[in-house]
Design an enzyme around this catalytic site. Structure first.
Site, PDB file in Angstrom:
ATOM      1  N   ASP A  88       0.849  -1.188   0.000  1.00 20.57           N
ATOM      2  CA  ASP A  88       0.000   0.000   0.000  1.00 20.57           C
ATOM      3  C   ASP A  88       0.889   1.243   0.000  1.00 20.57           C
ATOM      4  OD1 ASP A  88      -2.163  -1.677   0.271  1.00 20.57           O
ATOM      5  OD2 ASP A  88      -2.815  -0.905   2.214  1.00 20.57           O
ATOM      6  N   HIS A 144       4.726  -7.482   0.038  1.00 22.45           N
ATOM      7  CA  HIS A 144       4.424  -8.804  -0.513  1.00 22.45           C
ATOM      8  C   HIS A 144       5.086  -8.980  -1.878  1.00 22.45           C
ATOM      9  CE1 HIS A 144       0.822  -9.872   2.215  1.00 22.45           C
ATOM     10  NE2 HIS A 144       1.352  -8.750   2.694  1.00 22.45           N
ATOM     11  N   SER A 246       8.346   4.057   4.934  1.00 17.23           N
ATOM     12  CA  SER A 246       9.557   3.950   4.121  1.00 17.23           C
ATOM     13  C   SER A 246       9.187   3.705   2.668  1.00 17.23           C
ATOM     14  CB  SER A 246      10.484   2.863   4.655  1.00 17.23           C
ATOM     15  OG  SER A 246      11.789   3.084   4.175  1.00 17.23           O
TER      16      SER A 246
END
Length: 284
Positions: A88, A144, A246
């Site tokens: 995201d 992921h 980050s």
């Protein structure tokens, strides 16, 4: 250059990040609740998507910040040729790797060789494509797999811990090639894929599903780990996580994929949506 950005050059980056780590891992209820309440309020964190939606039940800020999503909150693009968004966040930049260079912001770029700390490792990505995804404090902080791959090596590259927010990206030259980072090299059915976890100011660490905590300890020299046999992770499987906001950067080789046409700088993105479309394999 702004005064704030100038100050970041002089700040003791690692000391501040170590202090932030101590606070993030504190199990003192007043500390953890204050941090959770502050971040939730300031950044508008949506807890309805969390597997555990009760902010008072987390034993530390870190467990809250690296929280899991409820089942079904994110799903992979159903097209089997879709290479997936790894996290995201927002697109910082994406596009072609021209002459070995990766675009950072107007008037600023860095080379793939600088990012990966190796000319040889960068060569397969010449004329390929990249995507840089910024995770703000409000976002889900697990990363992921964009595509099924076998982990062959990780390279821990020491560096600074500048902020990776939009202002710093515009103002700090070669930002992502200067910050401490973990380069993850995968072999896939289309060739190599690199996923780079970039540290940032006040980031307490980077963890992977295969080795646990990778940063800190903060490094002083480039450190490589080889995995023989390699570790295979499926498309959409969790591979790593950040503490605090980050950036993750994905590099793909030439001719294997086309970036999704809807992506542009500052586009909001979600884990599992289409990052790129896999090109048809060459036969014969």
């Amino acid at each position: 250059m702004s005064l704030v950005t100038r100050l970041t050059y002089a700040l003791p980056h690692r000391f501040l990040s170590s202090l932030a780590r101590s606070l993030a891992y504190s199990k003192h209820p007043r500390v953890s609740r204050w941090l959770i309440d502050t971040v939730t309020r300031k950044f508008g964190v949506d807890l309805t998507e969390a597997a555990n939606a009760d902010p008072r039940s987390y034993e530390s800020f870190n467990t809250f910040f690296t929280r899991a999503l409820r089942p079904g909150a994110r799903t992979p693009d159903p097209d089997p040729d879709a290479i997936l968004m790894p996290a995201d966040g927002r697109i910082s930049q994406c596009g072609p790797i021209r002459g070995g260079e990766i675009f950072q912001a107007k008037g600023r770029s860095f080379t793939a060789a600088e990012l990966l700390a190796s000319e040889a490792d960068a060569r397969p990505f010449d004329d390929g494509v990249f995507a840089t995804v910024y995770l703000s404090p409000r976002d889900y902080h697990r990363v992921h797999m964009p595509w099924t791959g076998t982990l062959t090596r990780t390279v821990h590259v020491p560096g600074r811990l500048f902020s990776v927010g939009p202002n710093a990206v515009r103002l700090v030259p070669r930002l992502f090639a200067r910050n401490e980072r973990l380069v993850c090299h995968f072999d896939t059915d289309f060739g190599p894929m690199a996923v780079v976890m970039v540290g940032a100011l006040l980031v307490s660490g980077v963890e992977t599903v295969w080795s646990g905590i990778e940063i800190p300890q903060y490094g002083h020299k480039v450190t490589e780990k080889r995995f023989e046999p390699g570790i295979t992770l499926e498309r959409f499987a969790e591979m790593a996580r950040f503490n605090y906001g980050s950036t993750v950067i994905v590099l793909l080789p030439r001719g294997v994929a086309t970036l999704d046409a809807s992506l542009q700088a500052e586009s909001p993105v979600q884990l599992g949506q289409r990052l790129a479309t896999r090109a048809a394999p060459v036969t014969g």
